[in-house]
Motif scaffolding. Structure first.
Motif, PDB file in Angstrom:
ATOM      1  N   GLU A 236      31.407  41.597  48.269  1.00 38.57           N
ATOM      2  CA  GLU A 236      31.748  40.281  47.301  1.00 38.57           C
ATOM      3  C   GLU A 236      32.734  40.792  46.496  1.00 38.57           C
ATOM      4  O   GLU A 236      33.692  40.040  46.142  1.00 38.57           O
ATOM      5  N   ARG A 237      32.808  42.228  46.168  1.00 36.52           N
ATOM      6  CA  ARG A 237      34.005  42.655  45.075  1.00 36.52           C
ATOM      7  C   ARG A 237      35.400  42.381  45.918  1.00 36.52           C
ATOM      8  O   ARG A 237      36.245  42.091  45.257  1.00 36.52           O
ATOM      9  N   ILE A 238      35.402  43.215  46.928  1.00 38.48           N
ATOM     10  CA  ILE A 238      36.680  43.126  47.800  1.00 38.48           C
ATOM     11  C   ILE A 238      36.996  41.762  48.101  1.00 38.48           C
ATOM     12  O   ILE A 238      38.352  41.445  48.154  1.00 38.48           O
TER      13      ILE A 238
ATOM     14  N   ALA B  27      36.625  39.058  46.422  1.00 36.03           N
ATOM     15  CA  ALA B  27      37.123  38.286  45.313  1.00 36.03           C
ATOM     16  C   ALA B  27      38.616  38.588  44.989  1.00 36.03           C
ATOM     17  O   ALA B  27      39.298  37.929  44.569  1.00 36.03           O
ATOM     18  N   GLU B  28      39.158  39.885  45.490  1.00 32.14           N
ATOM     19  CA  GLU B  28      40.468  40.341  45.278  1.00 32.14           C
ATOM     20  C   GLU B  28      41.214  40.188  46.312  1.00 32.14           C
ATOM     21  O   GLU B  28      42.384  40.739  46.318  1.00 32.14           O
TER      22      GLU B  28
ATOM     23  N   ARG C  12      42.831  49.849  48.519  1.00 36.55           N
ATOM     24  CA  ARG C  12      41.560  49.419  47.847  1.00 36.55           C
ATOM     25  C   ARG C  12      40.328  49.369  48.658  1.00 36.55           C
ATOM     26  O   ARG C  12      39.090  49.691  47.957  1.00 36.55           O
TER      27      ARG C  12
ATOM     28  N   TYR D 223      36.979  51.596  47.403  1.00 33.86           N
ATOM     29  CA  TYR D 223      35.421  51.286  47.163  1.00 33.86           C
ATOM     30  C   TYR D 223      34.507  52.044  47.997  1.00 33.86           C
ATOM     31  O   TYR D 223      33.196  52.182  47.505  1.00 33.86           O
TER      32      TYR D 223
ATOM     33  N   MET E 218      41.873  35.484  42.339  1.00 40.55           N
ATOM     34  CA  MET E 218      42.599  36.513  41.512  1.00 40.55           C
ATOM     35  C   MET E 218      43.863  36.777  41.619  1.00 40.55           C
ATOM     36  O   MET E 218      44.378  36.758  42.806  1.00 40.55           O
TER      37      MET E 218
ATOM     38  N   PHE F  69      47.575  38.435  40.861  1.00 41.50           N
ATOM     39  CA  PHE F  69      48.239  39.810  40.302  1.00 41.50           C
ATOM     40  C   PHE F  69      49.492  40.250  41.555  1.00 41.50           C
ATOM     41  O   PHE F  69      49.681  39.550  42.286  1.00 41.50           O
TER      42      PHE F  69
ATOM     43  N   SER G 122      48.419  49.087  42.326  1.00 43.63           N
ATOM     44  CA  SER G 122      47.902  49.813  43.132  1.00 43.63           C
ATOM     45  C   SER G 122      46.545  50.062  43.072  1.00 43.63           C
ATOM     46  O   SER G 122      45.708  49.867  44.187  1.00 43.63           O
ATOM     47  N   GLY G 123      45.883  50.048  41.968  1.00 39.11           N
ATOM     48  CA  GLY G 123      44.389  50.064  41.757  1.00 39.11           C
ATOM     49  C   GLY G 123      43.750  48.820  41.480  1.00 39.11           C
ATOM     50  O   GLY G 123      43.974  47.822  42.329  1.00 39.11           O
TER      51      GLY G 123
ATOM     52  N   PRO H 125      42.758  45.375  40.221  1.00 40.06           N
ATOM     53  CA  PRO H 125      43.423  44.360  39.757  1.00 40.06           C
ATOM     54  C   PRO H 125      42.602  43.798  38.938  1.00 40.06           C
ATOM     55  O   PRO H 125      43.297  43.150  37.909  1.00 40.06           O
ATOM     56  N   ARG H 126      41.388  44.176  38.366  1.00 38.53           N
ATOM     57  CA  ARG H 126      40.726  43.639  37.216  1.00 38.53           C
ATOM     58  C   ARG H 126      41.002  44.427  36.014  1.00 38.53           C
ATOM     59  O   ARG H 126      40.939  43.807  34.751  1.00 38.53           O
TER      60      ARG H 126
ATOM     61  N   GLU I 176      29.737  37.179  40.371  1.00 31.56           N
ATOM     62  CA  GLU I 176      29.289  37.769  41.798  1.00 31.56           C
ATOM     63  C   GLU I 176      28.603  39.164  41.676  1.00 31.56           C
ATOM     64  O   GLU I 176      27.391  39.402  42.208  1.00 31.56           O
ATOM     65  N   ARG I 177      29.186  39.731  40.818  1.00 29.21           N
ATOM     66  CA  ARG I 177      28.487  41.036  40.636  1.00 29.21           C
ATOM     67  C   ARG I 177      27.082  41.432  40.028  1.00 29.21           C
ATOM     68  O   ARG I 177      26.311  41.892  40.227  1.00 29.21           O
TER      69      ARG I 177
END
Lengths: 629, 629
Positions: free
Chosen positions: A92-94, A96-97, A142, A146, B1, B3, B10-11, B13-14, B92-93
Motif C-alpha cells: 500500500e505504501r509503494i 501510494a507513491e 524506491r 522498501y 502524491m 513530487f 531520490s528518497g 517523497p513523503r 493506509e498505514r
C-alpha cells in the motif's frame, strides 16, 4: 498484521523483535556467513529480505556502490510484484507513491496527413481483471528502499554491506563454509583484497555478472542489439497523453512513453534502431540533445520543451540467456547440489520495453531466498536447491520469447504491420504475461502432479495462489484470503471445508484431527518449543458465511496456541463471503479440498480432504532432512 | 502524491524539502516563537502537524513527558478521523495495523436462564455506507507517532520539545510576542523555571489543563461520575466474540469489549457504577484482580483467563464542558481576538465508551491549526481566530449530549430498557454521529448561508466534503476526488462543469477565465513568486467521462504552471466516472456549481458558475488582512 502476543508492542509493529543471528549481528562484514549475496539490485534485495526472516541464517549482501541506489533504470512494476510486496508488507505504501497504469494509448501517423500523429486506440490495461493489484511505475530505487527496510526490521536486522566488490570464488565441497570468495574494498586506493567464506553464494550482480563468469556460465542469444535513447525528464508539452503510457509510432520513428511517479516526471524510450557489432559502440555517443530532437520529430505536430533531465542513457541490449542458473554442470545434475546461484540480469537480458526485467528478477530472488532459508534452517534437504535453476531458467526463456515478440512489434514501421491493430491486439491478448501471472512451474519435489486439480480449478497447480475475498470469522471483517500471507518462509495449507458446519462430524474435522495428532502429519516435523504454526500456516475456509460458523466449535488445528502466553490465534478461520463466494470464484468442490501453497505463493498441490496419505507423501521428501543433510 | 517538480527526488517523497523556519530550526526550545502548543496528545499533535505545513510559522509543542507516549488511553478511531489521516498521508498505514470494526455484537441474559449471557444481535457498524473509510481501533500512541512523523517530514521540520511543564502565562496585547509563558524543566531536580514568549498559545494539556485555568475557564457539568475498570489484556477465553466489539449486559453487570490491533489484545470496560463525591476516590482502589473477577462474573458461562495485563486503570469521569474555548470573555466578544485557545480534554470530558474523545479532540486541533497558520502567514485577519471557539464549543456540547444518552443506555440494567432492542436500535440509528460526520458549522466568516445549496445537495454547507469517485483525465485513473486533498492549509475550489465539453464556450470557461484574470478573483491574493495554486487548489470536474475531455482544451485555470520549471500540474482536471457519476451521487446541478471547501475539509459555500461577485464577496473578508492586521 498480528502482534502483541509476546507482550505489548508500543512502537511500529512492522519492526519485529530481533532474534537469532540478529541479536549480535556484526556491523562489519565478518569472515564467515551462511549466505553471501552479491549485488543489491531487485533480485539480491528480495532474496536478502526473504532470508532475513530466518533467525538461524546469517546472510550478508554486498555491493560495489558506497550506499543506496540514488536513481535506477527499472520502473515497471507488474501486478504480480505488487502482490509480492503485499507479502513483504509494503504494497500500500509503494502504491501510494507510484504511477498507476489503467490504460495504454496507441498513436500512429494520421492517414490524412502521415506527418502528424493521432491517437488510434486506448485499451484498458487489465480489461479482464487478472489481478486485484495495480500495475505500477516507480523508480527501482524506491523498491530497493522498501526491501531494505523489510530486511532491517526483520528478526535478523539485515543491512547491506556497501563498498565491497566481488573478485572471484573457489569451492571446496568438504569445508564447513565451502565457498571462498575474494572481495575488494572499493574505498581502498590500493584495492586491498580479502577472502570471506560462505555456505552459499547468490550472484545478483547484473548483466556483467562476475559470479556468472566464476561458475562458467555464458549469456547466449542474439548477436544484434537494439538501441534506445532513454531519458527521465521534466518537460512542458502540448502532447495530450503525456501522463498516459503510450506507444507512439510515427514516420520519424517510435517512442515508448512511460509516465512516472509524482505527477510530472516521465520516461521516453526513443528508438535508435538495430545496432550491429561493427558499430563498435558509436550509438552510445548519442547525446541527450539528439534524443530530445528525435523525440520532437516523432511527436510532430506536438512539441516537447524539456526543462530538466533527471537521468538519460543510451540503452543497448540483446536477448540473451544462460542455460543454467547455478554451478551444477549438466553432467552433474542429480549428483551434486548447487552452492552458487545467479539471478536477475546475471542470467537473462532483454529489452526494457515490456517492463519485465525487475519483476522477473524479483521472482528469481524470492524463489532462491526461501529455499536457502529452508535448507539452512534444517527444514529441507539440499535437493530443494536444485529446483531453483530448473524453475527459473524456464521462466526466463518464456520472458525472452515474449519480449522478442513485443519489442519487434514496437520497432516496426507503421506500414509493416499485418493489420492496423496488430500492436494493440497483441497487448490486450497477452495481458496475463506482462502482469506476471503466466508462470506455471512443472512437477518437481515441490510441485505435485495435477491429479486432483478438478477439486479447485481456480488454483492451478504450479501457478501462484490467486487470492479471493472471504470473511474472517472472529471479527466478521471482509478480507482477501491471500493478502494475509506474509513472506515469512512458511508453507501454507488452505483447508476448504466440506458443507458441514463447524463442530459437526465431517471430513474437515477428521482432517484437522489428523493434522494435529498424526505422526505422519507434516506439522509433526515442527521442532518442539516453536509455535505449532511456525513451519506451516494452516487456514480453514468454511462454506457458510461468518455468522454461520461457531468459532467455539472449530477444531484446534485451526486455532493454534502461540507465543509465551499460549494465546489463541483467531486469524486462521474464514468463511465464504456470500457476495463473492470463494468456492464459486475459485471452482472449489463442495466436498472440500486441501490447497498447499509454497512460501513464494505458488500452488504446490490440490488434494481431497481424505487424502492424508498423499499429503504426508508429498511433504516426506521435502522435509527429509536426515536423508540428505 | 505529487513530487519531482522541483527536480528529481531520490528518497521518500513523503519527506518534504525544508523551507522557511524549518531550514535553521533551533533544536532547543527558543525564547520566542509564533505558536506554543502545550501537550502532545491528539489535539496538540494534529495542530502541530497542520502548522508544520506553514514555512513562515515557527511552532513549538511541549510536553511534561520525557519522550513519546508509550501507551495511551484512547483507541477509537472514527471514519472521519481516518478521512483526516488520509489528508495527512497516513490513512493506509494506520489502517493496515489497526483493528477494523465492521459489526458490533450485543449480549444479554438468556431469558431461559438469566445467569447466562447469549448473543441477541449483531448489527453492521456502518450499514448505510456513511463513509468509504473504515472505523478503527488502535492505540493513541500510534496516532501520535504518525502525526509526529508528518510534522518532522514537513517543511518546518517540527519536532516536540519534551520535558517542559506549563506553569502559568500572562498576556500583554501590545507586545510583539504578547503571551509570556512560564515553563519548568522536568528533569531539573530544583524545578528551574524559564519564561518564553509566543504570539499564540494552544492549551492541549488534558482534563487537568493548566492553560484552561490560566484563562479562567472552568469545566462545568455533572456532579456525579461514573466509574469503569478498564484493562488492556492478553487472555485465553471461550467467549466466542472476543475479537468483536461487544456490549455485554448480564445480571452481574456490564462490559464494553473492544478488540484491539494485532489480533490478540483486547480492552474491557467493566462497569463499576455511579460514584458520588462522598466516595472520596475509594473506587480508584479497585484492583486489577477485582476487575478480572468482575469480568468473569459478567461473562458467565464463559471464562476469561488473563495471561498478561498491558495496562489497566479505574476510569472515573463525568460529562463536563467549558463555555468558551479561548481567552475572550463573553463581554469582549467581537472587541478583541483571542490569543490563547484550549482544545480536546481541556474543554470537554465525557465517558470513553462511545469512542469519541480522541476524534473530537483531533478536529479541535485541525480547526485551530489552519486558522493560526493563515493568520500568521498573513493570509487572513485575526478575526478568523474567533471562529474556533464558536465552532468547536457547539460540537463539544453535541458530543456530550450524545455520550450522555449512550453511556446511560450502556449502564442500564436489562430490565430497565423500554424495549428489548433499545440499545442496538440507538446504535444503528445514530451511526452518523459516532462516525464523525454529523458536525455542521453555522454561517460565519468562513461558512456561507445555504442560499444555493440546491445546486449540490450532496455537499451540505457547513458539513465536511464527502468524497466521491471520479476519473482523472490525464491518466484515466479512477480516483476519489476528496482523497487528493492534503492537509496543506489550502482552500479548495471544486468547479463542477456545465454540460459543455472542455474548450466550448460555456459558463465553466468564463468562470475559469475570471478566476485566472480578474483582480476580484480570490486567487489574485496569492503573493507574486508563489505557485498560482499556493493558496487555492482549484479543481474541475467535467460531466463527460475521461475519454470525452480533451485536456488540450481545458482552461489554464485548471492546469497551473508550478515549481521552478513551470511544469503543468495535470492533477486538477477530472471527469465523471460513468459507473458512479458524481453529479448524480452528490446531487450536482447539470448547469454546474462551485463548491468551496475549507482547509479542514468543511464545505464553506456552494454557488452557481456565474456567481463570481458572490465568490469574491465571500473571500473578501477572509482575505482582508490589511483591514485588521
Amino acid at each position: 498484521m498480528q502482534f502483541h502476543h509476546h507482550g505489548y508492542v508500543s512502537g511500529d509493529p512492522r519492526v519485529q523483535p530481533p532474534a537469532g543471528t540478529g541479536i549480535d549481528r556484526p556491523a562489519e562484514l565478518p569472515d564467515t556467513m551462511d549466505v553471501l549475496i552479491v549485488g543489491t539490485g531487485p533480485a539480491g534485495m528480495i532474496a536478502a529480505a526473504q532470508l532475513a526472516q530466518f533467525p538461524s541464517v546469517h546472510t550478508r549482501i554486498i555491493d560495489r556502490r558506497p550506499g543506496r541506489l540514488e536513481i535506477g533504470q527499472a520502473d515497471g512494476i507488474q501486478a504480480r510484484s505488487v502482490e509480492t510486496f503485499q507479502a513483504f508488507g509494503f504494497a500500500e505504501r509503494i502504491t501510494a507513491e507510484a504511477y498507476r497504469i489503467t490504460e495504454m494509448a496507441f498513436w500512429k501517423p494520421d492517414p490524412a496527413d502521415p506527418s502528424r500523429i493521432v491517437r488510434t486506440a486506448r485499451p484498458a490495461d487489465d480489461p479482464t481483471g487478472v489481478s486485484e493489484f495495480p500495475h505500477l511505475l516507480v523508480n527501482q530505487a524506491r523498491v530497493l528502499d522498501y526491501f531494505a527496510e523489510c530486511a532491517a526490521n526483520a528478526p535478523t536486522r539485515l543491512r547491506p554491506d556497501y563498498g565491497w566488490e566481488f573478485v572471484r570464488l573457489e569451492v571446496d565441497d568438504a569445508a564447513e563454509y565451502p565457498v571462498s570468495v575474494t572481495l575488494r574494498r572499493i574505498e581502498d586506493a590500493g584495492g586491498a583484497e580479502r577472502v570471506v567464506r560462505a555456505k552459499y553464494v547468490v550472484g545478483a550482480d547484473g548483466a556483467r555478472s562476475k559470479v556468472r563468469e566464476a561458475i562458467g556460465c555464458h549469456l547466449a542469444g542474439d548477436q544484434a542489439n537494439h538501441a534506445w535513447g532513454v531519458m527521465d525528464v521534466l518537460a512542458v508539452t502540448d502532447f495530450p497523453d503525456i501522463r498516459t503510457k503510450c506507444s507512439i509510432q510515427s514516420e520519424a520513428g517510435n517512442i515508448l512513453l512511460i509516465p512516472r511517479e509524482g505527477g510530472y516526471l516521465f520516461r521516453m524510450y526513443v528508438d535508435l534502431g538495430e545496432v550491429r557489432p561493427e558499430d563498435h559502440g558509436a550509438v552510445r555517443a548519442t547525446t541527450i540533445d539528439q534524443i530530445i530532437a528525435r523525440a520532437n520529430e516523432i511527436l510532430h505536430p506536438y512539441t516537447l520543451d524539456v526543462r530538466d533531465v533527471a537521468w538519460h542513457s543510451v540503452y543497448e541490449v540483446g536477448h540473451r540467456l544462460t542455460d543454467r542458473f547455478d554451478d551444477v554442470l549438466p553432467a552433474d545434475l542429480g549428483r551434486r547440489t548447487p552452492r552458487i546461484f545467479i539471478t536477475g540480469d546475471a542470467c537473462h537480458t532483454h529489452s526494457a520495453k515490456a517492463g519485465q526485467g525487475m519483476n522477473v528478477s524479483m521472482q528469481d530472488g524470492f524463489n532462491i531466498g526461501w529455499k536457502l532459508g529452508h535448507v539452512l534452517d534444517g527444514r529441507s534437504p539440499e535437493a530443494l536447491l536444485a529446483t531453483y535453476s530448473a524453475e527459473r531458467q524456464v521462466v526466463a526463456k518464456e520472458l525472452i520469447d515474449f519480449d522478442k515478440q513485443w519489442s519487434t512489434l514496437m520497432a516496426k514501421k507503421p506500414e509493416e504491420f499485418a493489420s492496423p491493430t496488430e500492436l494493440e491486439d497483441f497487448y490486450v491478448r497477452t495481458a496475463e504475461f506482462p502482469a506476471g501471472f503466466m508462470t506455471q512451474y512443472s512437477p518437481s519435489l515441490i510441485v505435485a502432479e495435477a491429479e486432483h486439480q478438478a477439486l479447485a480449478t481456480g488454483f492451478p497447480i504450479g501457478k501462484r495462489f490467486k487470492s479471493a475475498p472471504v470473511e474472517r470469522v472472529c471479527d466478521g471483517n471482509p478480507v482477501h484470503l491471500g493478502h494475509h500471507a506474509r513472506a515469512d518462509g512458511r508453507w501454507r495449507i488452505y483447508v476448504f471445508a466440506d458443507a458441514a458446519r463447524a463442530g459437526e462430524a465431517s471430513a474437515v474435522r477428521d482432517f484437522a484431527d489428523w493434522l494435529t495428532a498424526s505422526p505422519e502429519s507434516p506439522l509433526a516435523a515442527t521442532p518442539a518449543g516453536l509455535d505449532p504454526d511456525a513451519w506451516f500456516d494452516v487456514k480453514v475456509v468454511y462454506q457458510q458465511d461468518h455468522t454461520g460458523v461457531d468459532i467455539g466449535a472449530v477444531p484446534e488445528a485451526f486455532l493454534p496456541r502461540v507465543g509465551p502466553f499460549e494465546l489463541i490465534d483467531y486469524e486462521k478461520v474464514y468463511a465464504a463471503d456470500p457476495e463473492h463466494d470463494i468456492f464459486v470464484e475459485r471452482g472449489i468442490d463442495r466436498g472440500g479440498a486441501i490447497v498447499v501453497v509454497r512460501p513464494d505463493q505458488y500452488v504446490a498441490d490440490v488434494l481431497p480432504l481424505r487424502a492424508t496419505d498423499e499429503l504426508a507423501a508429498f511433504f516426506r521428501p521435502v522435509l527429509a532432512v536426515s536423508v540428505s543433510a
